[in-house]
Design a protein around this motif. Structure first.
Motif, PDB file in Angstrom:
ATOM      1  N   GLN A   1      32.580  52.871  39.640  1.00  0.00           N
ATOM      2  CA  GLN A   1      31.190  53.098  39.276  1.00  0.00           C
ATOM      3  C   GLN A   1      30.252  52.298  40.172  1.00  0.00           C
ATOM      4  N   GLU A   2      30.631  51.046  40.435  1.00  0.00           N
ATOM      5  CA  GLU A   2      29.801  50.170  41.253  1.00  0.00           C
ATOM      6  C   GLU A   2      30.155  50.231  42.738  1.00  0.00           C
ATOM      7  N   HIS A   3      31.184  50.976  43.070  1.00  0.00           N
ATOM      8  CA  HIS A   3      31.671  51.058  44.445  1.00  0.00           C
ATOM      9  C   HIS A   3      31.949  49.659  45.001  1.00  0.00           C
ATOM     10  N   SER A   4      32.825  48.944  44.309  1.00  0.00           N
ATOM     11  CA  SER A   4      33.192  47.595  44.738  1.00  0.00           C
ATOM     12  C   SER A   4      34.646  47.329  44.391  1.00  0.00           C
ATOM     13  N   VAL A   5      35.230  46.356  45.073  1.00  0.00           N
ATOM     14  CA  VAL A   5      36.589  45.895  44.758  1.00  0.00           C
ATOM     15  C   VAL A   5      36.535  44.393  44.517  1.00  0.00           C
ATOM     16  N   ARG A   6      37.433  43.925  43.666  1.00  0.00           N
ATOM     17  CA  ARG A   6      37.520  42.490  43.394  1.00  0.00           C
ATOM     18  C   ARG A   6      38.789  41.956  44.045  1.00  0.00           C
ATOM     19  N   LEU A   7      38.655  40.884  44.814  1.00  0.00           N
ATOM     20  CA  LEU A   7      39.776  40.239  45.470  1.00  0.00           C
ATOM     21  C   LEU A   7      40.098  38.931  44.753  1.00  0.00           C
ATOM     22  N   GLY A   8      41.386  38.631  44.640  1.00  0.00           N
ATOM     23  CA  GLY A   8      41.792  37.384  44.022  1.00  0.00           C
ATOM     24  C   GLY A   8      41.512  36.202  44.933  1.00  0.00           C
ATOM     25  N   ALA A   9      41.540  35.009  44.354  1.00  0.00           N
ATOM     26  CA  ALA A   9      41.326  33.790  45.128  1.00  0.00           C
ATOM     27  C   ALA A   9      42.452  33.601  46.133  1.00  0.00           C
ATOM     28  N   LEU A  10      42.130  33.044  47.287  1.00  0.00           N
ATOM     29  CA  LEU A  10      43.111  32.767  48.334  1.00  0.00           C
ATOM     30  C   LEU A  10      43.494  31.295  48.268  1.00  0.00           C
ATOM     31  N   GLU A  11      44.779  31.035  48.057  1.00  0.00           N
ATOM     32  CA  GLU A  11      45.273  29.666  47.972  1.00  0.00           C
ATOM     33  C   GLU A  11      46.316  29.413  49.054  1.00  0.00           C
ATOM     34  N   ILE A  12      46.273  28.230  49.627  1.00  0.00           N
ATOM     35  CA  ILE A  12      47.265  27.791  50.607  1.00  0.00           C
ATOM     36  C   ILE A  12      47.748  26.416  50.184  1.00  0.00           C
ATOM     37  N   ASP A  13      49.060  26.280  49.965  1.00  0.00           N
ATOM     38  CA  ASP A  13      49.665  25.021  49.518  1.00  0.00           C
ATOM     39  C   ASP A  13      48.973  24.483  48.276  1.00  0.00           C
ATOM     40  N   GLY A  14      48.641  25.403  47.347  1.00  0.00           N
ATOM     41  CA  GLY A  14      48.038  24.991  46.094  1.00  0.00           C
ATOM     42  C   GLY A  14      46.554  24.697  46.157  1.00  0.00           C
ATOM     43  N   ARG A  15      45.941  24.827  47.313  1.00  0.00           N
ATOM     44  CA  ARG A  15      44.518  24.555  47.468  1.00  0.00           C
ATOM     45  C   ARG A  15      43.754  25.876  47.575  1.00  0.00           C
ATOM     46  N   CYS A  16      42.654  25.985  46.853  1.00  0.00           N
ATOM     47  CA  CYS A  16      41.836  27.201  46.870  1.00  0.00           C
ATOM     48  C   CYS A  16      40.984  27.216  48.132  1.00  0.00           C
ATOM     49  N   ILE A  17      41.277  28.140  49.035  1.00  0.00           N
ATOM     50  CA  ILE A  17      40.530  28.258  50.283  1.00  0.00           C
ATOM     51  C   ILE A  17      39.334  29.187  50.111  1.00  0.00           C
ATOM     52  N   LEU A  18      39.552  30.320  49.415  1.00  0.00           N
ATOM     53  CA  LEU A  18      38.471  31.257  49.126  1.00  0.00           C
ATOM     54  C   LEU A  18      38.513  31.587  47.640  1.00  0.00           C
ATOM     55  N   PRO A  19      37.386  31.583  46.956  1.00  0.00           N
ATOM     56  CA  PRO A  19      37.380  31.914  45.532  1.00  0.00           C
ATOM     57  C   PRO A  19      37.511  33.421  45.320  1.00  0.00           C
ATOM     58  N   GLU A  20      37.732  33.819  44.076  1.00  0.00           N
ATOM     59  CA  GLU A  20      37.707  35.239  43.740  1.00  0.00           C
ATOM     60  C   GLU A  20      36.345  35.802  44.112  1.00  0.00           C
ATOM     61  N   ARG A  21      36.319  37.006  44.673  1.00  0.00           N
ATOM     62  CA  ARG A  21      35.067  37.558  45.162  1.00  0.00           C
ATOM     63  C   ARG A  21      35.124  39.083  45.150  1.00  0.00           C
TER      64      ARG A  21
END
Length: 449
Positions: free
Chosen positions: A108-128
């Motif tokens: 409906q909104e023409h969007s996708v949700r991506l999960g957070a990106l983690e490397i070695d337990g550290r959040c590099i990119l948040p959910e967006r």
């Protein structure tokens, strides 16, 4: 990213119907496999001066040609020499790379949700969230465990670059333990399709190559068993190919079991339907094919029983013309009531080429022609022990059988032509030259760090 776009969200099979001209049309590609990466790499050049922004999303940092994953898993090919960095490819081919894994689609909104990106337990990119005007799903496929008890707990898979690298670490550690303890390592490969057959051969080759590095006795300490539930190996290949491959594997010392259905996987064995146990310290599940487990995120798209997305002949999904699905994640019957196209590299490539050729015209309002598949045959490679294949249904030698050097050369050319499509003719040729040089100066297998 801008919410407004060059083209409104009113889309059909004959293309966008209204133009707003307030920003670039956003083409979002989910999945950087054979189809997804080819589209992202070639579409920007095809659209020329059109105001279109191409973005590719993948959870891996780099791409490896899927038919090569079994060699990465066995360690007979070095992943660092064969992978393509998405960031570098995006820079060279004028698209944007976004690391992440698909979690949800909001049609409906023409969007996708991506999960957070983690490397070695550290959040590099948040959910967006990312917005799109045209969405292309190319998320690939994975092995199908058919709900078999114990598979997820006790079996490894090699459906992705990271899984292949993990398997390689595991098999190398097990082999070192086997050498140190003067014991026996039993490896069971479940699935007699191309992946299982090729992996079994590569594991034998691995034990032979290790003799060059001081492990001469390992060949006799490793036992490889290939388990297939159907009566024959390589069900998608002609019988002549399947028979030749089986004979070669058995000569190499692989125990081949057909008509053997696995009903449970346990820590130290596989259990078959007839009650037999197959002892194995290391187990690989390469049986069956299904769509991604992320199918719950597809927001009402029509799926098959194996989680593949149903598409029309135009490669648009059956319920939303703004969303396309290509490659292994899609299901298309080219003849009404016929069998869907197989999840094969040549299907993914041809579907990618179809969209690269016709999507620019569709964005300008022209009709999308139906996709036409041509079966050019297939080849199964047993590493350094030979290759076997069929020539498909097109050309002068349609339906022919090839083996030996001709089949091995054909397998190599498939990979090199794919690299040429990604990088261009000259750059692809230089990569081939670099690989030839590396094969002479680097170790013949991926040694433990």
């Amino acid at each position: 990213m801008p919410k407004a776009s060059m083209i409104s969200h009113t889309l059909g099979e004959t293309g966008p119907r209204e133009a707003v001209m307030t920003g670039p049309h956003r083409v979002l590609i989910i999945g950087g496999g054979i189809a997804g990466l080819e589209i992202a790499s070639k579409l920007p050049k095809r659209i020329g001066s059109m105001s279109v922004a191409v973005t590719l999303v993948d959870r891996e940092p780099a791409y490896v040609w899927k038919p090569m994953l079994h060699t990465i898993a066995a360690g007979t090919t070095d992943v660092w020499q064969q992978q393509t960095s998405y960031v570098a490819q995006a820079r060279n081919r004028s698209f944007v790379f976004e690391p992440g894994e698909l979690k949800a689609i909001d049609r409906q909104e023409h969007s996708v949700r991506l999960g957070a990106l983690e490397i070695d337990g550290r959040c590099i990119l948040p959910e967006r969230s990312l917005s799109y005007d045209t969405l292309i799903l190319a998320v690939g496929s994975q092995a199908n465990d058919f709900g078999t008890p114990g598979v997820r707990e006790h079996c490894l898979t090699i459906d992705s670059r990271s899984q292949a690298m993990n398997f390689n670490r595991q098999v190398m550690a097990r082999m070192l333990e086997t050498l140190a303890a003067d014991a026996t390592l039993r490896i069971a490969v479940v699935g007699g399709g191309a992946t299982g057959v090729e992996l079994a051969a590569e594991l034998i080759q691995l034990t032979e190559v290790t003799a060059h590095y001081g492990a001469a006795g390992l060949r006799d300490q490793v036992r490889v068993t290939l388990v297939e539930g159907s009566p024959n190996l390589l069900g998608a290949f002609p019988d002549r190919v399947a028979i030749a491959a089986r004979e070669r594997l058995e000569k190499l010392g692989v125990t081949v079991l057909t008509g053997a259905r696995v009903v449970a996987a346990e820590a130290d064995c596989l259990r078959l339907a007839d009650g037999e146990q197959i002892p194995a310290e290391l187990k690989v599940w390469a049986a069956g094919v299904k769509g991604s487990d992320a199918c719950a995120a597809y927001d009402g798209l029509e799926l098959t029983r194996s989680n593949q997305i149903m598409v029309k002949p135009t490669l648009q999904t059956t319920v939303d013309p703004a969303i396309f699905a290509v490659g292994d994640c899609s299901s298309l019957a080219v003849v009404d009531g016929g069998k869907p196209l197989p999840p094969a590299a040549q299907v993914a490539h041809q579907q990618a080429s179809h969209l690269i050729r016709h999507l620019p015209g569709w964005l300008q309002g022209r009709e999308l022609p139906p996709f036409t598949f041509r079966d050019f045959g297939s080849i199964v490679s047993l590493g350094g022990y030979g290759a076997y294949g069929s020539l498909g249904q097109f050309g002068l030698f349609r339906g022919g059988f090839i083996r030996g050097r001709a089949a091995q050369l054909g397998h190599v050319l498939l990979y090199r032509s794919h690299q040429s499509r990604l990088h261009g003719f000259w750059r692809g040729g230089l990569i081939w030259l670099a690989d030839m040089i590396n094969s002479r100066v680097r170790p013949r297998l991926r040694l433990p760090d």
